[in-house]
Design an enzyme around this catalytic site. Structure first.
Site, mmCIF file in Angstrom:
data_model
loop_
_atom_site.group_PDB
_atom_site.id
_atom_site.type_symbol
_atom_site.label_atom_id
_atom_site.label_comp_id
_atom_site.label_asym_id
_atom_site.label_seq_id
_atom_site.Cartn_x
_atom_site.Cartn_y
_atom_site.Cartn_z
ATOM 1 N N ASN A 35 44.524 31.297 40.618
ATOM 2 C CA ASN A 35 44.293 32.678 40.298
ATOM 3 C C ASN A 35 42.825 33.171 40.966
ATOM 4 O OD1 ASN A 35 44.551 35.297 39.287
ATOM 5 N ND2 ASN A 35 45.681 34.452 37.557
ATOM 6 N N CYS A 81 44.302 35.003 34.129
ATOM 7 C CA CYS A 81 44.082 36.563 34.409
ATOM 8 C C CYS A 81 42.575 36.608 34.026
ATOM 9 C CB CYS A 81 44.965 37.364 34.205
ATOM 10 S SG CYS A 81 44.365 39.169 34.716
ATOM 11 N N ASN A 90 39.764 42.992 42.449
ATOM 12 C CA ASN A 90 40.723 43.805 41.617
ATOM 13 C C ASN A 90 40.526 43.637 40.135
ATOM 14 O OD1 ASN A 90 43.323 42.957 40.098
ATOM 15 N ND2 ASN A 90 42.851 41.215 41.773
ATOM 16 N N SER A 110 51.736 36.482 42.980
ATOM 17 C CA SER A 110 52.140 37.745 42.028
ATOM 18 C C SER A 110 50.988 38.572 41.982
ATOM 19 C CB SER A 110 51.910 36.849 40.667
ATOM 20 O OG SER A 110 52.072 37.880 39.466
ATOM 21 N N GLY A 157 52.876 40.206 37.313
ATOM 22 C CA GLY A 157 52.625 39.665 35.838
ATOM 23 C C GLY A 157 53.766 40.694 34.648
ATOM 24 N N LEU A 163 46.785 43.974 34.563
ATOM 25 C CA LEU A 163 48.261 43.795 34.725
ATOM 26 C C LEU A 163 49.040 44.915 34.180
ATOM 27 C CD1 LEU A 163 47.493 40.237 32.550
ATOM 28 C CD2 LEU A 163 48.758 40.608 34.959
HETATM 29 C C1 LIG Z 1 45.918 43.054 43.195
HETATM 30 C C2 LIG Z 1 46.132 41.850 42.613
HETATM 31 C C3 LIG Z 1 46.873 41.773 41.399
HETATM 32 C C4 LIG Z 1 47.109 40.526 40.978
HETATM 33 N N1 LIG Z 1 48.100 40.321 39.718
HETATM 34 C C5 LIG Z 1 48.326 38.857 39.301
HETATM 35 C C6 LIG Z 1 49.250 39.002 38.306
HETATM 36 O O1 LIG Z 1 49.857 39.957 37.703
HETATM 37 N N2 LIG Z 1 49.592 37.681 37.770
HETATM 38 C C7 LIG Z 1 49.016 36.650 38.595
HETATM 39 O O2 LIG Z 1 49.279 35.491 37.926
HETATM 40 N N3 LIG Z 1 48.266 36.544 39.618
HETATM 41 C C8 LIG Z 1 47.751 37.831 40.006
HETATM 42 N N4 LIG Z 1 46.826 37.843 41.015
HETATM 43 C C9 LIG Z 1 46.654 36.843 41.721
HETATM 44 C C10 LIG Z 1 47.284 36.441 42.743
HETATM 45 O O3 LIG Z 1 48.425 36.245 42.513
HETATM 46 C C11 LIG Z 1 46.600 35.196 43.599
HETATM 47 O O4 LIG Z 1 46.390 34.030 42.606
HETATM 48 C C12 LIG Z 1 45.202 35.610 44.038
HETATM 49 O O5 LIG Z 1 45.213 36.858 44.669
HETATM 50 C C13 LIG Z 1 44.697 34.754 45.148
HETATM 51 O O6 LIG Z 1 45.516 34.716 46.143
HETATM 52 P P1 LIG Z 1 45.210 35.358 47.678
HETATM 53 O O7 LIG Z 1 43.710 35.112 47.949
HETATM 54 O O8 LIG Z 1 46.256 34.906 48.738
HETATM 55 O O9 LIG Z 1 45.284 36.808 47.281
HETATM 56 C C14 LIG Z 1 46.571 39.326 41.516
HETATM 57 C C15 LIG Z 1 45.972 39.346 42.729
HETATM 58 C C16 LIG Z 1 45.667 40.738 43.261
HETATM 59 C C17 LIG Z 1 44.787 40.851 44.527
#
Ligand SMILES: Cc1cc2nc3c(=O)[nH]c(=O)nc-3n(C[C@H](O)[C@H](O)[C@H](O)COP(=O)(O)O)c2cc1C
Length: 306
Positions: free
Chosen positions: A196, A134, A73, A25, A50, A77
């Protein structure tokens, strides 16, 4: 390659995914933005940005910055709102045969339930992912995800109004992660997604100001991987429902590590920003690995040796 005869299917509660590779997400838009790069219907699924009851503008810029080992970041949301998603985005995803996991966010149990009711009225959603973790919002977010009782109450409120599978997204900032996971399982979660982002800070020494307007932001990417892997491993031994692993996955080997640690599926997040085809590359590599090893993807789950 991913369309080969290798058996990549995995089962999460009542849902069978064609393979264990999803996108995370917030890192893959609404699943429509990557159409120019590959057929996203080939993935196990995509998790939407989200969704909240009303559209949100999110935090002021700067909202992202790079660090040596990942990104920070504080998007806050920003999203089109659940109504626009259901009427404008979801029909296109449905037409393309994409497996959709709707990630939802609210600041009260009642609003989580209202979101679940709205999404459940639509065909073509495979599961709900509850973002109770979040780190970039004043209300909700970590207040739910770090507290077993609060996380369970959100889960129960959603369970009461939908038959869709519920995946609850864990925070690495929960002091008692296993306790939160167990409480969500008790409250009716079908799976846990972990993890997350974790709050970090980056400072520009010339201006002596934080690089993000929000000051702190969620750390994602390579730095998160060992932490996420340990948490998935611990959760998988504590609960009986499936775990979906996330955190710094950029290669097929990264994904396999999570499966060995006990994840049933994984999500590719930040890696998609550097390489829009990252999730497809991970999937093709997994198919090749399973073909070479003459195994099904599910044979890897929890096979970490003593
Ligand atoms: C720019 C950005 C926006 C994100 N927005 C959401 C979100 O809206 N809802 C959510 O549950 N996680 C959100 N996440 C978390 C990611 O889904 C994920 O859990 C987190 O980035 C760890 O994975 P990664 O290291 O592969 O990025 C966001 C992450 C990033 C980098």
């Amino acid at each position: 390659m991913s369309g080969s005869l290798v058996d990549l299917a995995v089962t999460i509660g009542d849902v069978t995914l064609k393979n264990p590779i999803l996108t995370a997400s917030g890192t893959f838009g609404y699943g429509l933005e990557y159409d120019d790069f590959f057929d996203t219907a080939e993935l196990g699924g995509i998790c939407t940005k989200g969704l909240s009851l009303l559209p949100r503008a999110g935090n002021p810029p700067d909202r992202i910055c790079e660090t040596a080992s990942g990104m920070l970041n504080a998007i806050g949301l920003a999203n089109v709102g659940v109504e626009a998603f259901c009427t404008e985005k979801l029909p296109k995803l449905r037409a393309r045969g994409v497996t959709v996991v709707a990630n939802i966010f609210a600041t009260t149990e009642e609003d989580f339930a209202a979101l679940a009711i709205r999404v459940s009225a639509e065909a073509g959603v495979a599961a709900l992912e509850l973002n109770v973790s979040c780190p970039n919002v004043d209300k909700g977010g970590l207040l739910f995800g770090c507290d077993a009782i609060a996380a369970a109450r959100v889960t129960a409120a959603v369970r009461a109004v939908t038959t869709l599978p519920i995946w609850v997204k864990m925070s690495p900032e929960a002091g008692d992660l296993k306790g939160v996971g167990l409480a969500c399982q008790e409250a009716g979660a079908d799976a846990l997604t972990a993890i997350n982002t974790i709050r970090g800070l980056s400072i520009d020494v010339r201006t002596k100001t934080a690089r993000l307007a929000n000051r702190t932001g969620g750390l994602s990417g390579p730095a998160l991987k060992p932490l996420a892997l340990r948490m998935v491993w611990e959760l998988a031994r504590a609960v009986t429902i499936p775990i979906i692993g996330i955190g710094g996955i950029a290669t097929t080997d990264d994904a396999i590590e999570f499966l060995l640690a006990g994840a049933t599926a994984v999500q590719v997040g930040t890696a998609s920003f550097a390489d829009p085809t990252a999730s497809k590359r991970v999937l093709d590599g997994l198919a090749a690995y399973c073909a070479a090893e003459k195994i099904a993807a599910r044979d890897l789950i929890g096979k970490l040796r003593a």
